[in-house]
Scaffold this motif. Structure first.
Motif, PDB file in Angstrom:
ATOM      1  N   TYR A  43      -8.429  -0.928  12.024  1.00  0.00           N
ATOM      2  CA  TYR A  43      -7.977  -2.259  11.601  1.00  0.00           C
ATOM      3  C   TYR A  43      -9.153  -3.068  11.055  1.00  0.00           C
ATOM      4  O   TYR A  43     -10.259  -3.058  11.627  1.00  0.00           O
ATOM      5  CB  TYR A  43      -7.401  -2.964  12.817  1.00  0.00           C
ATOM      6  CG  TYR A  43      -6.256  -3.911  12.572  1.00  0.00           C
ATOM      7  CD1 TYR A  43      -5.156  -3.559  11.803  1.00  0.00           C
ATOM      8  CD2 TYR A  43      -6.249  -5.163  13.183  1.00  0.00           C
ATOM      9  CE1 TYR A  43      -4.092  -4.431  11.634  1.00  0.00           C
ATOM     10  CE2 TYR A  43      -5.192  -6.045  13.022  1.00  0.00           C
ATOM     11  CZ  TYR A  43      -4.110  -5.672  12.248  1.00  0.00           C
ATOM     12  OH  TYR A  43      -3.059  -6.537  12.080  1.00  0.00           O
ATOM     13  N   SER A  58      -4.675  -7.747   6.735  1.00  0.00           N
ATOM     14  CA  SER A  58      -5.233  -6.721   7.599  1.00  0.00           C
ATOM     15  C   SER A  58      -4.740  -5.356   7.153  1.00  0.00           C
ATOM     16  O   SER A  58      -3.567  -5.191   6.810  1.00  0.00           O
ATOM     17  CB  SER A  58      -4.839  -6.964   9.060  1.00  0.00           C
ATOM     18  OG  SER A  58      -5.466  -8.136   9.550  1.00  0.00           O
ATOM     19  N   TYR A  59      -5.653  -4.380   7.172  1.00  0.00           N
ATOM     20  CA  TYR A  59      -5.366  -3.011   6.760  1.00  0.00           C
ATOM     21  C   TYR A  59      -5.477  -2.067   7.954  1.00  0.00           C
ATOM     22  O   TYR A  59      -6.257  -2.292   8.878  1.00  0.00           O
ATOM     23  CB  TYR A  59      -6.407  -2.536   5.741  1.00  0.00           C
ATOM     24  CG  TYR A  59      -6.127  -2.838   4.283  1.00  0.00           C
ATOM     25  CD1 TYR A  59      -5.310  -3.900   3.886  1.00  0.00           C
ATOM     26  CD2 TYR A  59      -6.711  -2.064   3.290  1.00  0.00           C
ATOM     27  CE1 TYR A  59      -5.095  -4.166   2.541  1.00  0.00           C
ATOM     28  CE2 TYR A  59      -6.502  -2.321   1.937  1.00  0.00           C
ATOM     29  CZ  TYR A  59      -5.689  -3.376   1.571  1.00  0.00           C
ATOM     30  OH  TYR A  59      -5.471  -3.631   0.243  1.00  0.00           O
ATOM     31  N   ASP A  60      -4.708  -0.989   7.878  1.00  0.00           N
ATOM     32  CA  ASP A  60      -4.899   0.220   8.691  1.00  0.00           C
ATOM     33  C   ASP A  60      -4.444   0.090  10.140  1.00  0.00           C
ATOM     34  O   ASP A  60      -3.635  -0.768  10.465  1.00  0.00           O
ATOM     35  CB  ASP A  60      -6.333   0.707   8.583  1.00  0.00           C
ATOM     36  CG  ASP A  60      -6.678   1.181   7.164  1.00  0.00           C
ATOM     37  OD1 ASP A  60      -5.737   1.457   6.394  1.00  0.00           O
ATOM     38  OD2 ASP A  60      -7.864   1.259   6.838  1.00  0.00           O
ATOM     39  N   THR A  83     -13.341  -5.873   1.653  1.00  0.00           N
ATOM     40  CA  THR A  83     -13.484  -5.925   3.113  1.00  0.00           C
ATOM     41  C   THR A  83     -14.460  -7.025   3.504  1.00  0.00           C
ATOM     42  O   THR A  83     -15.620  -7.009   3.092  1.00  0.00           O
ATOM     43  CB  THR A  83     -13.977  -4.580   3.659  1.00  0.00           C
ATOM     44  OG1 THR A  83     -13.024  -3.566   3.340  1.00  0.00           O
ATOM     45  CG2 THR A  83     -14.162  -4.641   5.170  1.00  0.00           C
ATOM     46  N   PRO A 132      -6.126   3.688  -2.517  1.00  0.00           N
ATOM     47  CA  PRO A 132      -5.717   2.728  -1.489  1.00  0.00           C
ATOM     48  C   PRO A 132      -6.831   2.356  -0.528  1.00  0.00           C
ATOM     49  O   PRO A 132      -6.714   1.373   0.207  1.00  0.00           O
ATOM     50  CB  PRO A 132      -4.584   3.455  -0.753  1.00  0.00           C
ATOM     51  CG  PRO A 132      -4.866   4.899  -0.975  1.00  0.00           C
ATOM     52  CD  PRO A 132      -5.448   4.987  -2.355  1.00  0.00           C
ATOM     53  N   ARG A 179      -9.279  -7.693   4.752  1.00  0.00           N
ATOM     54  CA  ARG A 179      -9.645  -7.690   3.331  1.00  0.00           C
ATOM     55  C   ARG A 179      -9.099  -8.937   2.647  1.00  0.00           C
ATOM     56  O   ARG A 179      -8.191  -9.597   3.156  1.00  0.00           O
ATOM     57  CB  ARG A 179      -9.120  -6.438   2.631  1.00  0.00           C
ATOM     58  CG  ARG A 179      -9.701  -5.146   3.191  1.00  0.00           C
ATOM     59  CD  ARG A 179      -9.512  -3.976   2.245  1.00  0.00           C
ATOM     60  NE  ARG A 179      -9.922  -2.726   2.869  1.00  0.00           N
ATOM     61  CZ  ARG A 179     -10.113  -1.591   2.222  1.00  0.00           C
ATOM     62  NH1 ARG A 179      -9.929  -1.541   0.902  1.00  0.00           N
ATOM     63  NH2 ARG A 179     -10.479  -0.501   2.858  1.00  0.00           N
ATOM     64  N   THR A 202       1.441   2.926   4.335  1.00  0.00           N
ATOM     65  CA  THR A 202       1.787   1.583   3.836  1.00  0.00           C
ATOM     66  C   THR A 202       1.145   0.491   4.690  1.00  0.00           C
ATOM     67  O   THR A 202       1.723  -0.577   4.893  1.00  0.00           O
ATOM     68  CB  THR A 202       3.314   1.381   3.761  1.00  0.00           C
ATOM     69  OG1 THR A 202       3.888   1.417   5.076  1.00  0.00           O
ATOM     70  CG2 THR A 202       3.964   2.446   2.890  1.00  0.00           C
ATOM     71  N   ALA A 203      -0.069   0.736   5.186  1.00  0.00           N
ATOM     72  CA  ALA A 203      -0.680  -0.088   6.241  1.00  0.00           C
ATOM     73  C   ALA A 203      -1.307  -1.371   5.706  1.00  0.00           C
ATOM     74  O   ALA A 203      -2.501  -1.444   5.417  1.00  0.00           O
ATOM     75  CB  ALA A 203      -1.716   0.723   7.004  1.00  0.00           C
ATOM     76  N   ILE A 204      -0.482  -2.399   5.580  1.00  0.00           N
ATOM     77  CA  ILE A 204      -0.947  -3.739   5.238  1.00  0.00           C
ATOM     78  C   ILE A 204      -0.065  -4.732   5.975  1.00  0.00           C
ATOM     79  O   ILE A 204       1.153  -4.536   6.084  1.00  0.00           O
ATOM     80  CB  ILE A 204      -0.894  -3.982   3.709  1.00  0.00           C
ATOM     81  CG1 ILE A 204      -1.457  -5.368   3.354  1.00  0.00           C
ATOM     82  CG2 ILE A 204       0.521  -3.812   3.164  1.00  0.00           C
ATOM     83  CD1 ILE A 204      -1.612  -5.579   1.849  1.00  0.00           C
ATOM     84  N   ARG A 224       0.848  -1.192   0.000  1.00  0.00           N
ATOM     85  CA  ARG A 224       0.000   0.000   0.000  1.00  0.00           C
ATOM     86  C   ARG A 224       0.882   1.239   0.000  1.00  0.00           C
ATOM     87  O   ARG A 224       2.028   1.204   0.456  1.00  0.00           O
ATOM     88  CB  ARG A 224      -0.941   0.012   1.217  1.00  0.00           C
ATOM     89  CG  ARG A 224      -1.902  -1.170   1.252  1.00  0.00           C
ATOM     90  CD  ARG A 224      -2.911  -1.017   2.360  1.00  0.00           C
ATOM     91  NE  ARG A 224      -3.980  -0.091   1.987  1.00  0.00           N
ATOM     92  CZ  ARG A 224      -4.736   0.559   2.868  1.00  0.00           C
ATOM     93  NH1 ARG A 224      -4.523   0.413   4.170  1.00  0.00           N
ATOM     94  NH2 ARG A 224      -5.708   1.350   2.460  1.00  0.00           N
TER      95      ARG A 224
END
Length: 447
Positions: A246, A238-240, A281, A275, A249, A218-220, A212
């Motif tokens: 959090y 997981s994202y964010d 999700t 992004p 996806r 770059t939260a992955i 990302r």
């Protein structure tokens, strides 16, 4: 957020306040969990060294056991602290995100644990390998499988998962920074195929499969790859931000090494796409009627058993965001091959995994449903709402058997409907998970 999602390390010399004894934890304080089942049918859960109430009192990868995936007993740690080579490289006080897999070797069955050693915000990290004859141990360290250095590398060696594909083994890993990478592993040793000498760390990062942009830190992280029914692969990530946004996806690929794409064909390595849109999700913050608000669920693994699969993940709570625990939910596959997740928690023996008895006609879906729509912003604990499902809503649905339904008009649907246990109302019912119009909707029948 520029650090990993894992629990804060112990504070050397800090006073330990009065707090619950670990023997009373149960599911609490389990972070980044993975579950396995031994030959006697006992489940073993491995997770990050974490204690939401203060500094670590023990380290070496937490272990819990269960007979039903519902109630958990804390059993201590797999190893006596951080193994020497990993501690020397990363300066870690605890282990993160252990992944445990049973491997059949020439000498017989062996359980392998890939653990991570790192510190917040640093790419100076190591993924190590420990082995045992049984999930309860004794565990013996074998050394570092892949390592990164903050001043040298753009990627980060944490959050490993071993993928066993017939006679070939592969390791996927990565967190924030340079994205997620994948390389092949020697089944005999558990180390990378490209090691310069036996037992040495991997010499290259492997293939980049997801990342990302900096605009979203770059939260992955937390990759888990599993085979799709009928062929191909699904990537769960997981994202964010760990404590607020959090969420989980998914993307799919024909080849293990990618490219992984979402339902709209967006590639998981593309930094030019929106992004916030890339990836589907399947689990995010939400609140059901009469239940605690689920906040920032993520870092998921999948346990596969005869007849069913479950997603094993940690979550926080809307009312107590510092607290976290393990939760388990059914994972289902749609007719079109997408993995979706039940909104109701797993209920053990109350669950019905006989897919031949799942709804087979559209008429069975009529009624009142409590639903959650994951299209809302992920920093929102989305409340459920009720909808009445009648002939108009069901028009055009095609039944494919075993709970699978699709619709291919201007409002496309790709859904699974299955038996579930309503944890709030304490009764058997139906749940569903559906992919529709670029998002996922989940729900439970309440009338």
């Amino acid at each position: 957020m520029t650090s990993s999602s894992h629990a804060a390390p112990a504070l050397a010399g800090a006073a330990v306040p009065s707090r619950p004894d670990p023997s009373t934890w149960g599911a609490r304080n389990s972070h980044d969990p993975t579950a396995v089942r031994d030959d006697d049918g006992v489940y073993w859960l491995f997770s990050t060294d974490a204690d939401a109430d203060g500094p670590l009192r023990d380290s070496g990868a937490q272990i819990r056991r269960s007979t039903d995936l519902v109630s958990w007993e804390y059993m201590g740690c797999a190893l006596e602290g951080v193994p020497g080579p990993a501690r020397a490289h990363a300066g870690a006080d605890g282990l993160w995100a252990p992944d445990v897999v049973r491997v059949d070797t020439a000498a017989g069955p062996e359980w392998r644990m890939y653990y991570s050693a790192s510190t917040f915000g640093s790419r100076t990290s190591a993924i190590g390998l420990a082995v045992a004859p049984h999930p309860r141990g004794p565990w013996k360290d074998r050394g570092i499988v892949v390592a990164t250095d903050h001043d040298r590398d753009g990627h980060n060696a944490i959050d490993a998962q071993l993928i066993v594909d017939g006679d070939r083994h592969h390791l996927v890993y990565g967190s924030f920074f340079g994205g997620l990478h994948l390389f092949e592993v020697d089944p005999a040793t558990g180390f990378a195929l490209d090691v310069p000498t036996p037992g040495a760390p991997a010499s290259s990062p492997g293939t980049l499969i997801a990342r990302r942009p900096r605009s979203v830190d770059t939260a992955i992280e937390g990759p888990f790859i599993l085979p799709r029914p009928g062929g191909g692969w699904a990537l769960i990530v997981s994202y964010d931000s760990l404590v607020s946004t959090y969420h989980v996806r998914v993307a799919v690929a024909d080849d293990l090494y990618g490219p992984y794409v979402d339902p709209d064909g967006r590639v998981m390595t593309d930094l030019d796409e929106d992004p916030l849109a890339v990836g589907l999700t399947v689990l995010a913050s939400h609140r059901l009627e009469g239940a605690r608000g689920i906040l920032a669920p993520g870092h998921a693994s999948v346990l596969t058993e005869d007849g069913h699969q479950v997603l094993v993940h940690h979550t926080r709570f809307e009312e107590t965001p510092r607290q976290h625990e393990v939760q388990v939910r059914r994972l289902v596959w749609t007719h079109q091959g997408w993995p979706l997740v039940a909104v109701q928690p797993w209920a053990g023996v109350r669950e019905d995994s006989d897919e031949s008895a799942w709804p087979s006609t559209v008429a069975e879906l009529a009624g009142e449903w409590e639903i959650v729509d994951y299209a809302a912003p992920t920093d929102t604990v989305t409340p459920s709402r009720r909808v009445a499902v009648g002939d108009d809503a069901l028009a055009g649905l095609v039944a494919h058997g075993s709970g699978r339904f699709t619709r291919a008009d201007d409002a496309p649907v790709d859904a699974v409907v299955f038996p579930a246990w309503d944890a709030v109302r304490g009764r058997a019912t139906l749940s569903f998970a559906a992919r529709t119009s670029g998002r996922v909707v989940v729900g439970t029948r309440v009338g």
